[in-house]
Scaffold this motif. Structure first.
Motif, mmCIF file in Angstrom:
data_model
loop_
_atom_site.group_PDB
_atom_site.id
_atom_site.type_symbol
_atom_site.label_atom_id
_atom_site.label_comp_id
_atom_site.label_asym_id
_atom_site.label_seq_id
_atom_site.Cartn_x
_atom_site.Cartn_y
_atom_site.Cartn_z
ATOM 1 N N ARG A 238 0.828 -1.200 0.000
ATOM 2 C CA ARG A 238 0.000 0.000 0.000
ATOM 3 C C ARG A 238 0.870 1.260 0.000
ATOM 4 O O ARG A 238 0.575 2.222 -0.690
ATOM 5 N N SER A 239 1.957 1.270 0.765
ATOM 6 C CA SER A 239 2.812 2.456 0.841
ATOM 7 C C SER A 239 3.403 2.822 -0.514
ATOM 8 O O SER A 239 3.617 3.997 -0.805
ATOM 9 N N ALA A 289 4.586 8.709 9.486
ATOM 10 C CA ALA A 289 4.201 7.303 9.512
ATOM 11 C C ALA A 289 2.900 7.099 10.281
ATOM 12 O O ALA A 289 2.030 6.323 9.870
ATOM 13 N N GLU A 290 2.742 7.805 11.401
ATOM 14 C CA GLU A 290 1.506 7.692 12.179
ATOM 15 C C GLU A 290 0.304 8.183 11.385
ATOM 16 O O GLU A 290 -0.785 7.590 11.444
ATOM 17 N N ALA A 291 0.483 9.263 10.638
ATOM 18 C CA ALA A 291 -0.605 9.773 9.804
ATOM 19 C C ALA A 291 -0.976 8.756 8.732
ATOM 20 O O ALA A 291 -2.167 8.551 8.437
ATOM 21 N N PHE A 292 0.017 8.095 8.159
ATOM 22 C CA PHE A 292 -0.256 7.078 7.130
ATOM 23 C C PHE A 292 -1.014 5.904 7.732
ATOM 24 O O PHE A 292 -1.984 5.410 7.156
ATOM 25 N N GLU A 293 -0.585 5.451 8.907
ATOM 26 C CA GLU A 293 -1.256 4.319 9.543
ATOM 27 C C GLU A 293 -2.679 4.688 9.953
ATOM 28 O O GLU A 293 -3.592 3.852 9.857
ATOM 29 N N ARG A 294 -2.886 5.914 10.419
ATOM 30 C CA ARG A 294 -4.253 6.333 10.786
ATOM 31 C C ARG A 294 -5.160 6.307 9.565
ATOM 32 O O ARG A 294 -6.301 5.850 9.624
ATOM 33 N N LEU A 296 -4.781 4.484 6.964
ATOM 34 C CA LEU A 296 -4.970 3.092 6.566
ATOM 35 C C LEU A 296 -6.036 2.422 7.421
ATOM 36 O O LEU A 296 -6.911 1.710 6.914
ATOM 37 N N SER A 297 -5.994 2.667 8.725
ATOM 38 C CA SER A 297 -6.946 2.006 9.626
ATOM 39 C C SER A 297 -8.323 2.647 9.583
ATOM 40 O O SER A 297 -9.317 2.025 9.975
ATOM 41 N N ARG A 299 -9.946 3.515 6.886
ATOM 42 C CA ARG A 299 -10.702 3.127 5.704
ATOM 43 C C ARG A 299 -11.817 2.170 6.093
ATOM 44 O O ARG A 299 -11.695 1.429 7.075
ATOM 45 N N PRO A 300 -12.920 2.137 5.324
ATOM 46 C CA PRO A 300 -14.045 1.255 5.669
ATOM 47 C C PRO A 300 -13.693 -0.207 5.596
ATOM 48 O O PRO A 300 -14.352 -1.041 6.232
ATOM 49 N N ASP A 301 -12.644 -0.571 4.842
ATOM 50 C CA ASP A 301 -12.249 -1.966 4.725
ATOM 51 C C ASP A 301 -10.766 -2.086 5.026
ATOM 52 O O ASP A 301 -9.957 -2.387 4.150
ATOM 53 N N PRO A 302 -10.357 -1.815 6.290
ATOM 54 C CA PRO A 302 -8.932 -1.861 6.607
ATOM 55 C C PRO A 302 -8.370 -3.271 6.395
ATOM 56 O O PRO A 302 -9.097 -4.258 6.498
ATOM 57 N N PRO A 303 -7.087 -3.353 6.065
ATOM 58 C CA PRO A 303 -6.488 -4.665 5.833
ATOM 59 C C PRO A 303 -6.496 -5.490 7.120
ATOM 60 O O PRO A 303 -6.462 -4.958 8.226
#
Length: 306
Positions: A238-239, A289-294, A296-297, A299-303
């Motif tokens: 994803r990154s 990195a924290e902003a990217f992870e936030r 990512l999580s 999203r309505p369908d997080p990994p």
């Protein structure tokens, strides 16, 4: 009493001859004439009052005194070089050298560097983008961004963020705009370093047979370009693909997105520990990195974990 030293140019010429065993080779390395090297050797011998080399035509060999002196001078010059390099690096204290994978540098780090430059205008980054596994003692970067499990003996490390695996393709491969697992698995497979087995793990039901990669790449950047040109579907992180997904250059080829087993880490050697430059970069990188992870999580369908 003042320090009395022979001319440095004569010492350099002597050490080069001692190491290479040839006046000709030493002159080529030092970019001077053969005669200049011979003159430097003679001037050093006259200064010391000792014969350092035996001359037989164009061939030279060290005398016993010359052999011992060459060893001692080489050590001394190495010390001078080492001390000078440390001081030179200190003089360039506003430059932080960072080793990073080319794909991560291109697709994740570089788009965020504008923010770095705005908040740290007096601190420059030197990005060493390479696929090679950096040796801090040999290559000399201050830190590196690595993707793995966080186990690098002898180094300090801090986890930055996780990532996920997903399939991407050119929009024209899915003209109705709907990702299709069956269609994705039937298209030509594009692969760099990621594992299709990891992405498929945990799935139930009958699946089409997994095709061998039609194209394999050593780096994700050309793989994503191949996907953008419609050559197949690419398994990537994803990154790496996020920027192109947001821009519409690529679309998800399947709704399945699996949490990666590895994470990104900032890694640095002991000599960089406590560096204010590194601390500034570390804090900024962690915020990004924290902003990217936030995102990512959120999203309505997080990994999910494989």
């Amino acid at each position: 009493m003042g320090m009395v030293l022979p001319p440095l140019s004569a010492l350099r010429a002597f050490v080069a001859v001692a190491r290479l065993g040839s006046i000709v080779a030493a002159s080529e390395e030092l970019h001077v004439t053969h005669g200049a090297v011979s003159h430097q050797l003679r001037s050093l011998e006259e200064y010391l009052g000792v014969s350092l080399v035996n001359r037989k035509g164009r061939r030279v060999s060290l005398t016993e005194e010359g052999r011992i002196y060459a060893y001692q001078i080489r050590q001394a010059l190495d010390n001078v070089s080492s001390v000078s390099e440390r001081l030179r690096r200190r003089g360039r204290a506003q430059l932080l050298r960072v080793s990073v994978l080319p794909s991560f540098a291109t697709h994740w780090l570089t788009p965020r560097l504008g923010d770095w430059m705005r908040h740290h205008p007096d601190l420059s980054l030197g990005l060493d983008a390479s696929m090679a596994f950096v040796d801090f003692d040999v290559d000399g970067p201050d830190c590196a961004i690595r993707f793995g499990h966080g186990e690098w003996p002898g180094l300090h490390s801090q986890r930055l963020m996780g990532d996920s695996l997903l399939l991407v393709a050119a929009p024209r491969l899915f003209p109705d705009g709907t990702p299709s697992l069956e269609r994705a698995l039937s298209a030509a497979a594009l692969q760099a370093s990621e594992s299709w087995e990891t992405w498929l793990s945990g799935m139930t039901g009958e699946l089409p047979p997994l095709r061998q990669p039609a194209l394999e790449f050593t780096d994700s950047t050309p793989m994503l370009e191949a996907a953008r040109q419609g050559l197949g579907v690419a398994l990537t992180r994803r990154s790496i693909a996020d920027q192109w997904l947001r821009a519409g250059e690529l679309v998800l080829a399947s709704e399945r997105e699996v949490a990666h087993t590895s994470s990104y880490f900032l890694v640095w050697p002991h000599r960089s520990h406590g560096s204010p430059r590194l601390a500034s970069f570390q804090a900024w990188l962690r915020r990004q990195a924290e902003a990217f992870e936030r995102a990512l999580s959120a999203r309505p369908d997080p990994p999910y974990s494989a």
